[in-house]
Each structure stands twice: as C-alpha cells, then as structure tokens.
Design an enzyme around this catalytic site. Structure first.
Site, PDB file in Angstrom:
ATOM      1  N   GLY A 232       0.863  -1.217  -0.168  1.00  0.00           N
ATOM      2  CA  GLY A 232       0.002  -0.018  -0.030  1.00  0.00           C
ATOM      3  C   GLY A 232       0.952   1.351   0.207  1.00  0.00           C
ATOM      4  O   GLY A 232       1.615   1.425   0.737  1.00  0.00           O
TER       5      GLY A 232
ATOM      6  N   CYS B  26      -7.438  13.215   1.194  1.00  0.00           N
ATOM      7  CA  CYS B  26      -8.419  14.389   1.719  1.00  0.00           C
ATOM      8  C   CYS B  26      -8.657  15.502   0.831  1.00  0.00           C
ATOM      9  O   CYS B  26      -9.373  16.092   1.019  1.00  0.00           O
ATOM     10  CB  CYS B  26      -7.680  14.845   3.161  1.00  0.00           C
ATOM     11  SG  CYS B  26      -7.459  13.594   4.173  1.00  0.00           S
TER      12      CYS B  26
ATOM     13  N   GLY C 186     -19.005   5.499   4.533  1.00  0.00           N
ATOM     14  CA  GLY C 186     -18.226   5.038   5.447  1.00  0.00           C
ATOM     15  C   GLY C 186     -17.134   4.126   4.919  1.00  0.00           C
ATOM     16  O   GLY C 186     -17.538   3.641   3.814  1.00  0.00           O
TER      17      GLY C 186
ATOM     18  N   ASN D 225       7.616  -8.458  13.639  1.00  0.00           N
ATOM     19  CA  ASN D 225       8.108  -7.793  12.355  1.00  0.00           C
ATOM     20  C   ASN D 225       7.194  -7.817  11.211  1.00  0.00           C
ATOM     21  O   ASN D 225       7.276  -7.507  10.251  1.00  0.00           O
ATOM     22  CB  ASN D 225       9.365  -8.524  11.594  1.00  0.00           C
ATOM     23  CG  ASN D 225      10.668  -8.554  12.600  1.00  0.00           C
ATOM     24  OD1 ASN D 225      10.648  -7.241  13.190  1.00  0.00           O
ATOM     25  ND2 ASN D 225      11.493  -9.344  12.419  1.00  0.00           N
TER      26      ASN D 225
END
Lengths: 452, 452
Positions: free
Chosen positions: B9, B44, B246, B279
C-alpha cells in the site's frame, strides 16, 4: 468584621482584582481608586480608535463608572491616593472625592507611565504619548487635522499607532533607535520580515536611528534624526509627533511605605502577587513577577498577565489562596494584516538570562502545497540545548500565526520537550493546514540538531 | 545482510513508512506495492479537485511514481500482492509486474474500501464513491455534466463532496441516516449549527432519513428516501449519486497469515505499530491502535495519524525503536467557510467508553467585543468528572476554530486538567482575540461545575 480591600488603580489589573475579590467574598468592603475619570478600559485597543477599527471610544470601556455600584464596589474615580500610613492601615485620597480610608489589604495596580526619552522639544504642542483614553481622543483628531506624523519608538505601541495613521491616509515615519523594530518581541530576522511588510504598505521606518530634536515653534515642523550607522543627520517633516519609547512602572506610593522594587523597576511580587509586606499586593504594569522559565523578575506589560495577576491578588486579598503560575510572555500583534507572535524566550532574552538554546527554524505554509490560497509562515521554536525543553517560539504570517503560538505557550507551560512537540497531533484538513503542521516541522528540524 | 522491507500500500501511511525506513537505514532493501498506478497522494484533497480549490489532480500527488527510484525504493505500482507465505517470508504479486519477493519485515498499509450500504440500485452508472484519484476525476466531470446530485452519507467525505458540488452550482441533497451529520466528530448541538450554516449556503440536508433505492434505468433518476421520524417516503431527483457511508479496513491479506483483527475490524497494532506477528506491522486506515485517553482500539481514519503511524512502522521495520503515542483524534474540516473542529472524546464516545464527563460550553467571539469584525465561536471542552482531566473539545466558527483546537489536543496529550487550561496564558491583541481566550472561558465554566 468584613475585610476592607483598597485597590489603587482601575486599569485591567486593578479592576479585575476588585471584581474577583467581590466574586470571592460577598461581604468584603472594596474600594477602588483611579486618577482617570474612566475605569477599566482596553488600553491595547487605543490605537484602533484612530483607525476606526474600534468604532467608539466608549466601546473600549469594559467597566463603566456606573457599574461599580451594582457589584457593591466603591469606585472613587478622578481621585488620587496621595498618602499611605501603612502602620495605621490608612490612606488619604484627593480629587473628585477627598478623605481617608482604613484598609486590611492593599492592592497596587498603579500601572506605568510613559518614559520620556532625551529628545529636545518634547514639551511642544502636538507631541503626544498614547497611554490613556484621552490621549487617544487627541490622536484621533490628528488623523483628520494632520498630513504627516513621526512616531518615535518602534515597539508594539509605536507600530500599532503608526499603522493606524497610515490606514487613515497619513504619511508616517517610525524612528527606532535599535537595529530593528519590535526587538522586545522577536529576533532581528523576524523583525526584518515585519518591517519589509509594513514598508510595502506605506509605512516609513528608520531603524538604527536616533531621534534628536523636535523642530518648529509651538508645534512640530519636523524631527531631526541621526543614523547610528552613517551618522547622517536629516530632518523628517512632521505635523505631529508620537513618543512611544516605552514605559516605567509607577511605584512611588508603594516605595513610600517600604515595598520593595526590583531590578526591572517594578514592585516585587511573589506567586500570590503579594509584596514584601503582608496583605499588600502588586499587579499589572507596576509589578515585577517571575518569568515562567527562568524565574527572572520581569514586568510583563501585557493585558493577559495583568488580568490574571489581578484575579490572583483580588481572591487572595479577600481571603482566598490562589497562585499566579508565572509569565510565559505570549505576545501578538497584527500590522497591515501580518500577524507577529512571540512566546517565551527570544534569542536575546535566552542569552541574557543564561539559557543555552538550539532552534528549529522553518519557512512553512499555512496550507498544504496542493491547496490554493496558502500563505507563507515563518516560524522558529527554541529549546534548551541541554534538556531539549521548549523555551520559546516566534511566528510571522498573514494567517494562523497567533493561534499557532498558543500551542507553543501551552507547551512551555506544560514543560514539553522537542520530542513531545514533534509528537503533537495537529488537526489537518486541506482547507486548514497540512498533515505535519509547521509547528511539528520546526520541532523536527530542532530534533535533528539536538539529536533528541 | 540488509533488512528487506515490503510495504503493501502506497497511500499516506505506506509511503511514509517506506520513506522513513529509507531515512533510517541507507541499506535496507525496500519494496512498496500499490494497486493504483499512482502512489502517495492526498486522499483528503480529493473533494477539492471538484470545486477547483485544488487546481490539478496531479497537484495532489505527493510522491510521483518516478521519485521512488531516487530514494532507492522499488515501487511496484499497478501491482497487487495476491498471496503471502509468512513461514517462508515470501509474497507473490501480480499486475504491471508479477513475481515473488522475500522479506524480513512486512508493513500492511492496505487502507480501507468503501462500505456499500443496503440500498437498491448501487450498481447503476453514475453512482460513485470517492476514495481514489480516479473517482475524483469522474466526479469532477459530473460537476459539468449534471444539474442535480444526491450524496448518501453526511460524514466528512459526504459533506465535503456535497460542498464542492454546491460551489460548482449544482443542486445537492445530503441524505443522512442518523439524527445529524458529522456525528462521528461533533455532538448534535454543534452539528445543528453546521447544518444550518450549510443550508444557508444552498445545500439541502435530510437527516434521520434512510436512502432506500436509487431509481432510473442505466443512470439514476432519483433517490427514494424515507424519513425515520414521519416514515414519509419521497423521491429526490438526481442525475448522479455519491455514496459516502463510511469505509471498512482492508484486512484479508493480513488475516490470511494469521494477523489479528480487532473489534473495530482493523488490524491490531501496538505502540510500535507491530501486529501479533513479529516484524509484521500495520498502519493507517487498515490498522487498529489505542485511542490516547482510554486505550480503546480504534481505526482513526485520519491522514495525520496515518503518516505518524507510518513513520513509526517504517523506522522500527528498519531496525529503529520508536513509538506511536496513541490517537487523540483531532479532526477538522471547513464547510462553506465554517470551521468544524473536534478532538478527543465526544459526549457519545465518552459514554460508550465509560468516561464520566463534565463540560464547559460557551458561545464566545473570536475578537474582543469592542473590535470590529469578530465572529461567533461555539466551543465546548470536556473533562473527566472524577479527575478534572481534559478529555475532549469541539469548536465551530468561521475563523480560528481549528487552530484553537490544536491547543486542546496538546492539552490532552499533556494530560492537563481544567485548572491548567484555566491558567493557560493565551496571546492577546485587539485585532486577534480577547484577554481571556474562549478556551480559558470554557475551562472557567467547567471549573465552577467541577468545583476545581
């Protein structure tokens, strides 16, 4: 028997003391004296009666004379305390009312007076200070009558007054003796930004320049100034002159009864705002109390500090037990739309008071780079080099400088260190500010330097 | 051997993790995967590409794809991690690139996906979510093509998107199931002020209203809604629909290797941002971590928290040892010029998490009463009833609400109580704010109630 409290001075500190004493004690007998016929008004608001941002002089009056009766405080306005016999706990007053008063507790809130600099011609007409509501009334007239003015002194009052006249269309020159304006508040590099901004808005500023003489007959024709660098002497034409070269605490009455005055020339008060004499207090611009970080005795000269000290003295005089936590010294002003904000130590006071400092200095923006309408924000934070504790900060920008300063002030009051400021979870939204607020960025810059 | 770090990501959390890992370790072998072809951009900021306050989509991209190479991070964009064999420390990826990768440390920054509500007709064309840059591009086209839109969901994303379309001249209705908009952020009385303000600026808002069905053929013609109070059913005409009800953390990959997911549905991470597996880290919108005051596991869903968590995971994965202090939850937005700001607990979360609270609620002004141009500021601060500690605050006003919130957030992080907020030395100048800042006034109001 009810405690009898006498408050000398009805400015912000004195009026707050009287009102808080009343709030704490229903039956205390409270008398407040004021030489002016007015009582508590916003002294900081005075320059804005010139520009019109305060619409009416009366708007500044926070405690109208007729309001005192409603809280059962005997306000003797236009009246001066001329003598105190502290052994007998008795004072004598003269003016609109004359007489004597017995007291149990005494609060000095005698304020400060303008300090006259060694300049020839100060006694002319149209040479003014700006300390009282009556001063402001006269100056507001000059905004109509005059075309050109000189303000001697580039501190807060001088700069705010100069701004007001420029906004009224006058040609105004500020003459500052030191290398920069506002040095009691910010470092030179920050002051440079402020001066540049003010010049762009039409204010003339001469720094490193001594005002020597006000020329003319009954009224000024000009001010003769001498550059401290080049020694060049010139005359600046002026229809009127404002002298704003600082103030001195008014302490004569207090000294007359054996109250101690400190190095700052203010009346020494402890955290209860009590002087060396039991039940004798000093608050506001006449009082010296500890600076928050180093404990150095200072006269804060700030309205915020005045009301907070006044509250403490008023409650304690009425039988309570509260403490003033010390002055951090958060200061702010706005000049031609630019906010200038400072808290805690500057590089100068840190040196003077022996605090070794490291800084985080950044030029940030008030909005994320991708959002339209962000503005430059120049920001510095100072840390104790040995402990990493936050000890000061300065911000200059056209928005959100003052409000950001508040975070630093609370941080100083909470004794945070650079790592804690770095961990500060600022709020974020594109229309408001970036994910890592400039405050956090400055902590980050300092953290690397301090290796903390 | 150099540590091999795989980050899944490349949003705010993941990209920050990768970059901070690199900053901490010169020789770590860092690979970052992203399903989108873009890497870190401001999510945002998406609504503002519709209104034009962000001028170009590309402006939002904080880490352009070509920049990764310059910091020696292998960015595999348009590529999905499809499988992880954690025993063998090996993952498989597919897409623009395909292959396998060995890792020593693994960071899940898989974010969240839109949660689809139980509404008929979600599969039509011109029914959108707003989560990705591609979503925003399509919605920006609707600002030109459409006349009327319905936004289902009055949370932050819904309201900001609705504002953007109103500003582009569209007729927009927000449909909110709960009694108020923004209830995840503020109490009802504050939300009332916000809704009233938005309505005055032309946004239609239906609260306490269930969206039931999107009507029309291939594209929407309207949205059938039912009032939860009156049970009245009506149809709101709409050319397009935005669903903003949401999000859900994306956790399937993590769960596939035995990583724990908490009650919030996020991947449980400790203060090192490490999951139950050594980890293996989780950060940002997919991660559950402790709320600052109560320690409750929450998914913050905030950009500020994402980057802070990302930093911590990145440094720790690269061999460092830093901690995330917990999420206070400072949130802010600006709608039609009104700032809405919230930090810490709301009345609702305080109840839910078992914190007994008292509040200081005031309606103040951003400037002293005598100064022109002050604006209303509605302000609440919340305190633990037993300890007096500050636990939350909310502000609504057209200026200085967000920046004031920052003081409260630092206060919460510093564990201050109501007396300490009352002692806060705010800065003061007539052009900026009053001597007793509204924050201090609210502490004063609460102090009386708490008798502290």
């Amino acid at each position: 028997m009810a405690t009898r409290i006498a408050v000398i001075g009805a400015g912000a500190a004195g009026a707050t003391a009287a009102l808080q004493a009343r709030k704490f004690s229903r039956d205390a007998e409270i008398t407040i004296f004021n030489e002016e016929k007015y009582s508590q008004y916003s002294r900081c608001g005075l320059p804005y009666t010139i520009s019109g941002k305060v619409k009416d002089f009366e708007d500044l009056v926070l405690m109208p004379p007729e309001s005192w009766a409603s809280v059962k405080i005997d306000a003797k306005l236009g009246t001066r305390v001329t003598r105190i016999e502290h052994d007998a706990k008795k004072l004598t007053f003269e003016g609109d009312e004359s007489g004597e008063l017995q007291y149990d507790a005494l609060i000095f809130a005698t304020g400060a007076r303008n300090a006259d600099p060694p300049i020839e011609g100060l006694d002319k007409e149209r040479v003014y200070g700006l300390r009282t509501l009556d001063d402001a009334r006269v100056l507001a007239n000059e905004a109509v009558a005059a075309k050109r003015g000189v303000v001697i002194g580039g501190g807060l009052v001088g700069m705010e007054t100069a701004e007001a006249f420029v906004e009224r269309g006058l040609e105004v020159t500020v003459v500052e003796f030191l290398p920069n304006c506002l040095l009691a508040m910010v470092d030179s590099d920050m002051a440079d930004i402020v001066e540049e901004h003010c010049r762009q808005h039409g204010l003339k500023i001469l720094t490193n320049t001594a005002a020597q003489k006000i020329t003319g007959g009954e009224s000024p024709e000009g001010v003769i100034v001498k550059s401290r660098q080049t020694e060049e002497v010139t005359e600046i034409p002026a229809d009127f002159v404002v002298v704003a070269t600082g103030v001195r605490p008014v302490t004569d009455l207090a000294e007359s009864i054996g109250v101690n005055v400190g190095k700052s020339r203010g009346i020494v008060a402890n955290e209860k705002m009590m002087t060396n004499l039991e039940n004798v207090y000093a608050v506001g611009d006449c009082a010296e109390s500890p600076e928050f970080i180093t404990g150095t005795g200072i006269v804060a000269g700030l309205g915020t500090v005045a009301v907070r000290q006044g509250r403490v003295a008023g409650i304690n005089a009425a039988g309570g037990d509260v403490s003033f936590p010390g002055t951090v010294g958060a200061k702010v002003t706005k000049l031609f739309g630019l906010e200038i904000a400072s808290t805690g130590l500057t590089e100068d006071t840190a040196n003077k008071w022996g605090v070794p400092v490291a800084k985080g200095s950044i030029k940030g923006s008030t909005k994320p780079p991708y959002f339209t309408g962000g503005n430059d924000l120049k920001l510095k934070t100072y840390y104790n080099k040995e402990t990493g504790k936050l000890v000061g900060g300065q911000l200059v920008g056209v928005e959100d400088a003052a409000m950001r300063l508040n975070v630093l002030t609370l941080g100083i009051q909470q004794d945070i260190d650079v790592a804690e400021l770095f961990d500060f979870e600022n709020c974020y939204a594109p229309a408001i500010c970036d994910t890592w607020d400039p405050l956090v960025q400055s902590a980050d810059a300092a953290r690397r330097r301090l290796k903390m």
